[in-house]
Design a protein around this motif. Structure first.
Motif, PDB file in Angstrom:
ATOM      1  N   LEU A 166       0.823  -1.211   0.000  1.00 26.17           N
ATOM      2  CA  LEU A 166       0.000   0.000   0.000  1.00 26.17           C
ATOM      3  C   LEU A 166       0.857   1.261   0.000  1.00 26.17           C
ATOM      4  O   LEU A 166       0.457   2.306  -0.538  1.00 26.17           O
ATOM      5  N   ASP A 167       2.044   1.176   0.580  1.00 26.70           N
ATOM      6  CA  ASP A 167       2.929   2.336   0.626  1.00 26.70           C
ATOM      7  C   ASP A 167       3.331   2.800  -0.769  1.00 26.70           C
ATOM      8  O   ASP A 167       3.654   3.977  -0.972  1.00 26.70           O
ATOM      9  N   ASP A 168       3.318   1.874  -1.729  1.00 24.35           N
ATOM     10  CA  ASP A 168       3.699   2.231  -3.098  1.00 24.35           C
ATOM     11  C   ASP A 168       2.639   3.077  -3.793  1.00 24.35           C
ATOM     12  O   ASP A 168       2.908   3.679  -4.841  1.00 24.35           O
ATOM     13  N   ILE A 169       1.450   3.140  -3.209  1.00 28.77           N
ATOM     14  CA  ILE A 169       0.383   3.973  -3.769  1.00 28.77           C
ATOM     15  C   ILE A 169       0.530   5.421  -3.300  1.00 28.77           C
ATOM     16  O   ILE A 169       0.166   6.363  -4.006  1.00 28.77           O
ATOM     17  N   LYS A 170       1.094   5.586  -2.115  1.00 24.71           N
ATOM     18  CA  LYS A 170       1.206   6.929  -1.531  1.00 24.71           C
ATOM     19  C   LYS A 170       2.110   7.836  -2.374  1.00 24.71           C
ATOM     20  O   LYS A 170       3.251   7.488  -2.665  1.00 24.71           O
ATOM     21  N   GLY A 171       1.559   8.967  -2.758  1.00 32.84           N
ATOM     22  CA  GLY A 171       2.296   9.923  -3.572  1.00 32.84           C
ATOM     23  C   GLY A 171       2.358   9.584  -5.044  1.00 32.84           C
ATOM     24  O   GLY A 171       2.939  10.336  -5.833  1.00 32.84           O
ATOM     25  N   LEU A 172       1.768   8.448  -5.446  1.00 33.81           N
ATOM     26  CA  LEU A 172       1.794   8.012  -6.841  1.00 33.81           C
ATOM     27  C   LEU A 172       0.957   8.957  -7.702  1.00 33.81           C
ATOM     28  O   LEU A 172      -0.241   9.109  -7.494  1.00 33.81           O
ATOM     29  N   VAL A 183     -11.148   7.692  -5.071  1.00 30.75           N
ATOM     30  CA  VAL A 183     -10.714   6.550  -4.261  1.00 30.75           C
ATOM     31  C   VAL A 183      -9.191   6.526  -4.169  1.00 30.75           C
ATOM     32  O   VAL A 183      -8.628   6.282  -3.098  1.00 30.75           O
ATOM     33  N   LEU A 184      -8.522   6.774  -5.288  1.00 33.12           N
ATOM     34  CA  LEU A 184      -7.059   6.802  -5.279  1.00 33.12           C
ATOM     35  C   LEU A 184      -6.546   7.853  -4.292  1.00 33.12           C
ATOM     36  O   LEU A 184      -5.576   7.609  -3.568  1.00 33.12           O
ATOM     37  N   THR A 185      -7.208   8.996  -4.237  1.00 33.15           N
ATOM     38  CA  THR A 185      -6.822  10.055  -3.294  1.00 33.15           C
ATOM     39  C   THR A 185      -6.893   9.550  -1.855  1.00 33.15           C
ATOM     40  O   THR A 185      -5.994   9.812  -1.045  1.00 33.15           O
ATOM     41  N   ARG A 186      -7.945   8.831  -1.529  1.00 29.26           N
ATOM     42  CA  ARG A 186      -8.115   8.301  -0.180  1.00 29.26           C
ATOM     43  C   ARG A 186      -7.043   7.261   0.155  1.00 29.26           C
ATOM     44  O   ARG A 186      -6.746   7.025   1.328  1.00 29.26           O
ATOM     45  N   MET A 187      -6.478   6.653  -0.883  1.00 24.36           N
ATOM     46  CA  MET A 187      -5.419   5.669  -0.687  1.00 24.36           C
ATOM     47  C   MET A 187      -4.039   6.323  -0.638  1.00 24.36           C
ATOM     48  O   MET A 187      -3.036   5.637  -0.459  1.00 24.36           O
ATOM     49  N   GLY A 188      -4.001   7.638  -0.825  1.00 19.98           N
ATOM     50  CA  GLY A 188      -2.739   8.358  -0.764  1.00 19.98           C
ATOM     51  C   GLY A 188      -2.147   8.714  -2.104  1.00 19.98           C
ATOM     52  O   GLY A 188      -1.081   9.341  -2.175  1.00 19.98           O
ATOM     53  N   GLY A 189      -2.828   8.321  -3.195  1.00 21.81           N
ATOM     54  CA  GLY A 189      -2.344   8.634  -4.534  1.00 21.81           C
ATOM     55  C   GLY A 189      -2.749  10.028  -4.976  1.00 21.81           C
ATOM     56  O   GLY A 189      -3.528  10.719  -4.309  1.00 21.81           O
ATOM     57  N   VAL A 190      -2.208  10.427  -6.137  1.00 20.71           N
ATOM     58  CA  VAL A 190      -2.481  11.762  -6.683  1.00 20.71           C
ATOM     59  C   VAL A 190      -3.039  11.591  -8.091  1.00 20.71           C
ATOM     60  O   VAL A 190      -2.280  11.421  -9.054  1.00 20.71           O
ATOM     61  N   PRO A 191      -4.367  11.605  -8.253  1.00 22.66           N
ATOM     62  CA  PRO A 191      -4.959  11.376  -9.571  1.00 22.66           C
ATOM     63  C   PRO A 191      -4.745  12.546 -10.528  1.00 22.66           C
ATOM     64  O   PRO A 191      -4.693  13.708 -10.100  1.00 22.66           O
ATOM     65  N   GLU A 204       5.830   9.537 -20.580  1.00 21.90           N
ATOM     66  CA  GLU A 204       7.184   9.549 -21.117  1.00 21.90           C
ATOM     67  C   GLU A 204       8.051  10.600 -20.412  1.00 21.90           C
ATOM     68  O   GLU A 204       9.217  10.357 -20.076  1.00 21.90           O
ATOM     69  N   LYS A 205       7.487  11.785 -20.161  1.00 19.10           N
ATOM     70  CA  LYS A 205       8.236  12.873 -19.546  1.00 19.10           C
ATOM     71  C   LYS A 205       8.370  12.726 -18.038  1.00 19.10           C
ATOM     72  O   LYS A 205       9.124  13.470 -17.402  1.00 19.10           O
ATOM     73  N   GLY A 206       7.644  11.767 -17.448  1.00 23.88           N
ATOM     74  CA  GLY A 206       7.703  11.591 -16.008  1.00 23.88           C
ATOM     75  C   GLY A 206       6.809  12.541 -15.246  1.00 23.88           C
ATOM     76  O   GLY A 206       6.908  12.650 -14.017  1.00 23.88           O
ATOM     77  N   THR A 207       5.926  13.226 -15.977  1.00 22.33           N
ATOM     78  CA  THR A 207       4.958  14.098 -15.311  1.00 22.33           C
ATOM     79  C   THR A 207       4.042  13.268 -14.425  1.00 22.33           C
ATOM     80  O   THR A 207       3.550  13.746 -13.399  1.00 22.33           O
ATOM     81  N   ILE A 208       3.808  12.029 -14.838  1.00 20.29           N
ATOM     82  CA  ILE A 208       3.036  11.072 -14.041  1.00 20.29           C
ATOM     83  C   ILE A 208       3.855   9.804 -13.859  1.00 20.29           C
ATOM     84  O   ILE A 208       4.778   9.520 -14.634  1.00 20.29           O
ATOM     85  N   ASP A 209       3.510   9.029 -12.810  1.00 11.82           N
ATOM     86  CA  ASP A 209       4.230   7.787 -12.507  1.00 11.82           C
ATOM     87  C   ASP A 209       3.532   6.559 -13.074  1.00 11.82           C
ATOM     88  O   ASP A 209       4.144   5.489 -13.185  1.00 11.82           O
ATOM     89  N   ALA A 210       2.255   6.716 -13.392  1.00 11.16           N
ATOM     90  CA  ALA A 210       1.464   5.579 -13.858  1.00 11.16           C
ATOM     91  C   ALA A 210       0.280   6.100 -14.657  1.00 11.16           C
ATOM     92  O   ALA A 210      -0.103   7.281 -14.553  1.00 11.16           O
ATOM     93  N   ALA A 211      -0.297   5.223 -15.460  1.00  9.80           N
ATOM     94  CA  ALA A 211      -1.450   5.623 -16.265  1.00  9.80           C
ATOM     95  C   ALA A 211      -2.289   4.403 -16.603  1.00  9.80           C
ATOM     96  O   ALA A 211      -1.771   3.308 -16.827  1.00  9.80           O
ATOM     97  N   GLU A 212      -3.578   4.612 -16.600  1.00 11.39           N
ATOM     98  CA  GLU A 212      -4.474   3.566 -17.089  1.00 11.39           C
ATOM     99  C   GLU A 212      -5.273   4.155 -18.243  1.00 11.39           C
ATOM    100  O   GLU A 212      -5.556   5.352 -18.285  1.00 11.39           O
ATOM    101  N   TRP A 213      -5.601   3.277 -19.197  1.00 12.48           N
ATOM    102  CA  TRP A 213      -6.511   3.685 -20.261  1.00 12.48           C
ATOM    103  C   TRP A 213      -7.626   2.658 -20.351  1.00 12.48           C
ATOM    104  O   TRP A 213      -8.625   2.756 -19.689  1.00 12.48           O
ATOM    105  N   ILE A 214      -7.432   1.591 -21.109  1.00 15.04           N
ATOM    106  CA  ILE A 214      -8.502   0.591 -21.227  1.00 15.04           C
ATOM    107  C   ILE A 214      -7.944  -0.814 -21.097  1.00 15.04           C
ATOM    108  O   ILE A 214      -8.136  -1.494 -20.107  1.00 15.04           O
ATOM    109  N   GLY A 215      -7.245  -1.264 -22.133  1.00 15.94           N
ATOM    110  CA  GLY A 215      -6.748  -2.634 -22.139  1.00 15.94           C
ATOM    111  C   GLY A 215      -5.734  -2.813 -23.252  1.00 15.94           C
ATOM    112  O   GLY A 215      -5.342  -1.850 -23.929  1.00 15.94           O
ATOM    113  N   PRO A 216      -5.285  -4.045 -23.485  1.00 16.38           N
ATOM    114  CA  PRO A 216      -4.150  -4.302 -24.378  1.00 16.38           C
ATOM    115  C   PRO A 216      -4.244  -3.694 -25.768  1.00 16.38           C
ATOM    116  O   PRO A 216      -3.268  -3.106 -26.249  1.00 16.38           O
TER     117      PRO A 216
END
Length: 359
Positions: A166-172, A183-191, A204-216
């Motif tokens: 769970l610590d890996d979500i904090k600040g993500l 929900v992500l905010t409540r878990m400590g993430g930054v949407p 690519e630029k590192g402005t974000i640490d992770a991203a979701e879209w849809i699927g493969p």
């Protein structure tokens, strides 16, 4: 001989020979503009609007024409509700949860964390109270909605670093669609709210640490595997994400009954076609992503449990504070309870066996 007599005695061949047009030919010529929230490169989700337009053109013999516009051509990607409400365009194709900032109730129109899957959501809309309840809700925005596609259950996104606790979500800092960000905010993430066509550059630029879209299939097209290798599942916030066609109420009410029926039919055709495309194309795309070095990983149970708890807490708070949410979610959650009971004995068991079978 008058027109009615010709029709009565001549049959269709005689009608055509006499130059009397069938009913659809007597309809007025309609020209609509539809604005999409999705880039043209995504032939699945953007393509559903093309399917809708093509089917309307076919059914009307070319009399009902809809031009489909990508984000930015007429309005921004996330400006669909305002554009349709104000009559800037007659129609839009978008994810309702993009507009949860206007009212959290919008989110249920697409997907909420730990909500209905695609089949269950379609059942709620078409044979439950979903469509009726949302038509009442959208009336305040001068919008009439039609289900316009579903992605099915989604993946959980791309991460630069592995998510082990769970610590890996904090600040993500994560690009995540609409309502799930609460929900992500409540878990400590930054949407982060970023349109589909701009996600790659941010990752690519590192402005974000992770991203979701849809699927493969879509993720491969957008190239996320080139800038983040950890591909998580499941997308607990999108067990079956629905896209809607939004139609300006005045424009729809101005249509003849025949044209209204065509809009409804074209939308339902696009609704079925979109998920068929995802289900058919995702498996091969996932194989290609893995071959290219993607690591497909499950979210730790602690992360899933935390997300579930925070989601249920949020729904209770909204039920206590938002009458629109309360009215629709009460029906939605009761439907979800019965659906989970039924699927427990049918699809879930069948799927689990088939996935373990040596085929």
């Amino acid at each position: 001989m008058d027109r009615r007599s010709i029709i009565k005695h001549a049959g269709i061949a005689g009608v055509l020979a006499a130059g009397v047009a069938p009913a659809v030919q007597a309809q007025a010529t309609i020209r609509w503009r539809l604005t999409s929230s999705f880039p043209k490169s995504l032939d699945t989700i953007h393509g559903a609007a093309d399917v809708f337009a093509k089917k309307l053109n076919e059914m009307s013999g070319g009399k009902f024409s809809v031009t489909v516009h990508a984000p930015g051509e007429l309005v921004p990607a996330l400006g669909v509700v305002d554009a349709v409400q104000q009559g800037t365009v007659e129609a839009g194709h978008t994810c309702p949860y993009y507009y949860a900032g206007k009212d959290a109730t919008f989110a249920m129109g697409t997907a909420i964390p730990f909500g209905l899957n695609s089949r269950q959501l379609t059942a709620w809309y078409y044979d439950g109270n979903g469509l009726k309840l949302f038509r009442e809700f959208y009336d305040q925005y001068s919008i009439i909605n039609f289900p316009g596609g579903n992605t099915g259950a989604q993946m959980g996104g791309w991460y630069r670093k592995e998510i082990k606790t769970l610590d890996d979500i904090k600040g993500l800092k994560m690009r995540i669609g609409g309502f799930a960000g609460s929900v992500l905010t409540r878990m400590g993430g930054v949407p982060q709210s970023i349109p589909g066509g701009e996600i790659y550059q941010a990752l690519e630029k590192g402005t974000i640490d992770a991203a979701e879209w849809i699927g493969p299939y879509d993720d491969e097209k957008l190239g996320f595997q080139k800038v983040a290798k950890n591909y998580y599942y499941p997308g607990w916030w999108e067990g079956g994400a629905q896209v809607d066609f939004y139609i300006n109420k005045a424009a729809f009410n101005a249509l003849s009954p025949e044209y209204k029926a065509m809009v409804e039919t074209a939308a339902s055709h696009a609704h079925v076609t979109m998920q068929a495309m995802y289900d058919a194309r995702n498996p091969a795309a996932l194989k290609r992503l893995v071959a290219a070095g993607a690591k497909v990983l499950p979210f730790p149970k602690a992360v899933m449990d935390s997300a579930f708890k925070h989601s249920m807490d949020l729904y209770k708070e909204l039920t206590d504070s938002n009458p629109h949410w309360k009215k629709i979610y009460t029906d939605y959650s009761n439907f979800r309870k019965d659906q989970n009971l039924w699927f427990r004995f049918t699809d879930a068991q069948f799927d689990r066996y088939m996935q373990s079978a040596k085929l």
